[in-house]
Design a protein around this motif. Structure first.
Motif, PDB file in Angstrom:
ATOM      1  N   GLU A  67       0.849  -1.183   0.000  1.00 57.14           N
ATOM      2  CA  GLU A  67       0.000   0.000   0.000  1.00 57.14           C
ATOM      3  C   GLU A  67       0.889   1.239   0.000  1.00 57.14           C
ATOM      4  O   GLU A  67       1.876   1.318   0.730  1.00 57.14           O
ATOM      5  N   THR A  96      -1.139  -5.510   3.171  1.00 61.00           N
ATOM      6  CA  THR A  96      -1.794  -4.347   3.758  1.00 61.00           C
ATOM      7  C   THR A  96      -0.730  -3.467   4.405  1.00 61.00           C
ATOM      8  O   THR A  96       0.362  -3.922   4.727  1.00 61.00           O
ATOM      9  N   GLY A 121      -1.207   5.042   5.385  1.00 66.94           N
ATOM     10  CA  GLY A 121      -2.326   4.165   5.113  1.00 66.94           C
ATOM     11  C   GLY A 121      -3.552   4.555   5.918  1.00 66.94           C
ATOM     12  O   GLY A 121      -3.938   5.718   5.991  1.00 66.94           O
ATOM     13  N   THR A 134      -8.505   0.275   2.724  1.00 68.41           N
ATOM     14  CA  THR A 134      -7.736  -0.866   2.211  1.00 68.41           C
ATOM     15  C   THR A 134      -8.511  -1.598   1.129  1.00 68.41           C
ATOM     16  O   THR A 134      -7.926  -2.053   0.139  1.00 68.41           O
ATOM     17  N   ARG A 137      -7.963  -0.185  -2.296  1.00 65.05           N
ATOM     18  CA  ARG A 137      -6.664  -0.508  -2.896  1.00 65.05           C
ATOM     19  C   ARG A 137      -6.614  -1.959  -3.364  1.00 65.05           C
ATOM     20  O   ARG A 137      -6.015  -2.269  -4.395  1.00 65.05           O
TER      21      ARG A 137
END
Length: 287
Positions: A67, A96, A121, A134, A137
């Protein structure tokens, strides 16, 4: 059962060295990883330059997409997906984030300055919002991977806001992308609080890869830090490896088991010795 060599088995080497070691150590495939892979590409080579070294040797996965800010994320997703396509790998791995555990530690300690440009993030967001960020993405990465005809497997990192099996399942249910599966990483799952029973309850066809790895107990309330907890030989830590392997087998998963290690002393040893011993360790666990 098939065993693939993760790049950490030859920690300080190159992508070409990873391929050579995986072959010599008797693995069934190799899982190619950044930063080695990006170093190879940044030096002016292309994925096609790896084909002679592979000579038909399978690449079980290409990773790891992290990420990152939007433009960087799109660029890296496309680069890795193209490599996977050229090498015949079925998957790109995604983690992640933030991947830098120091950012998480500093955020929790209140020492992360507002002008710090390192990627944060979903840090600071509540549970649903963190999961939603998340999820966006993962969906984007899945679509980019699909454009190249490959799949995506998601590895939740123990120190990130999205770190549990249940969260990954919510993401999969939300995005409904048929090319997305999960990477079962023993240490990340264990350090985040998931159990072999949680893994055994998964459908086998939802798992794309299994990372067999060990670690030491993470004190309650501390951010799981692999530079500390995973700095141990596989089998010398606190994770009941056989229980985790048996849980994966119970799902019916028949893909690649991949030993992964982050041990400073081991990284300084002969890479062929390390890789061969890791392969034999996983083989024993599987049988």
């Amino acid at each position: 059962m098939k065993i693939s060599m993760n790049s950490t088995a030859a920690f300080h080497g190159t992508t070409l060295r990873d391929i050579a070691v995986a072959k010599a150590a008797g693995f069934d495939a190799v899982e190619l990883q950044t930063p080695k892979l990006f170093r190879f590409l940044d030096a002016g080579f292309t994925a096609h330059d790896l084909l002679p070294a592979l000579d038909g040797f399978p690449v079980s996965g290409v990773g790891a997409l992290q990420e990152a800010p939007h433009e960087d994320f799109i660029r890296d997703a496309a680069r890795l997906a193209e490599v996977a396509q050229v090498l015949g790998s079925p998957y790109v791995q995604m983690c992640t984030g933030p991947v830098d555990v120091r950012v998480v530690k500093e955020f929790r300690a209140g020492t992360l300055l507002p002008g710090d440009l390192r990627f944060r993030g979903a840090l600071g967001l509540d549970g649903p919002d963190a999961l939603a960020e998340t999820t966006k993405r993962v969906a984007l990465a899945a679509d980019i991977a699909a454009d190249y005809g490959v799949g995506l497997y998601l590895e939740p990192l123990a120190w990130s806001p999205v770190n549990r099996v249940s969260q990954a399942l919510q993401i999969f249910d939300s995005i409904q992308r048929p090319n997305v599966k999960m990477c079962v990483d023993f240490w990340h799952f264990w350090a985040a609080g998931d159990t072999p029973e949680d893994v055994a309850a998964l459908p086998g066809d939802m798992i794309a890869a299994v990372h067999v790895c060990d670690g030491l107990h993470v004190p309650a309330g501390e951010v799981p830090d692999q530079s500390i907890s995973r700095n141990v030989w596989t089998g010398a830590g606190d994770i009941p490896l056989q229980e985790w392997v048996d849980a994966c087998k119970a799902t019916g998963f028949d893909g690649f088991y991949c030993p992964e290690i982050f041990c400073d002393k081991v990284s300084e040893l002969d890479d062929h010795l390390v890789a061969s011993t890791l392969r034999n360790t996983v083989q024993m666990l599987l049988t």
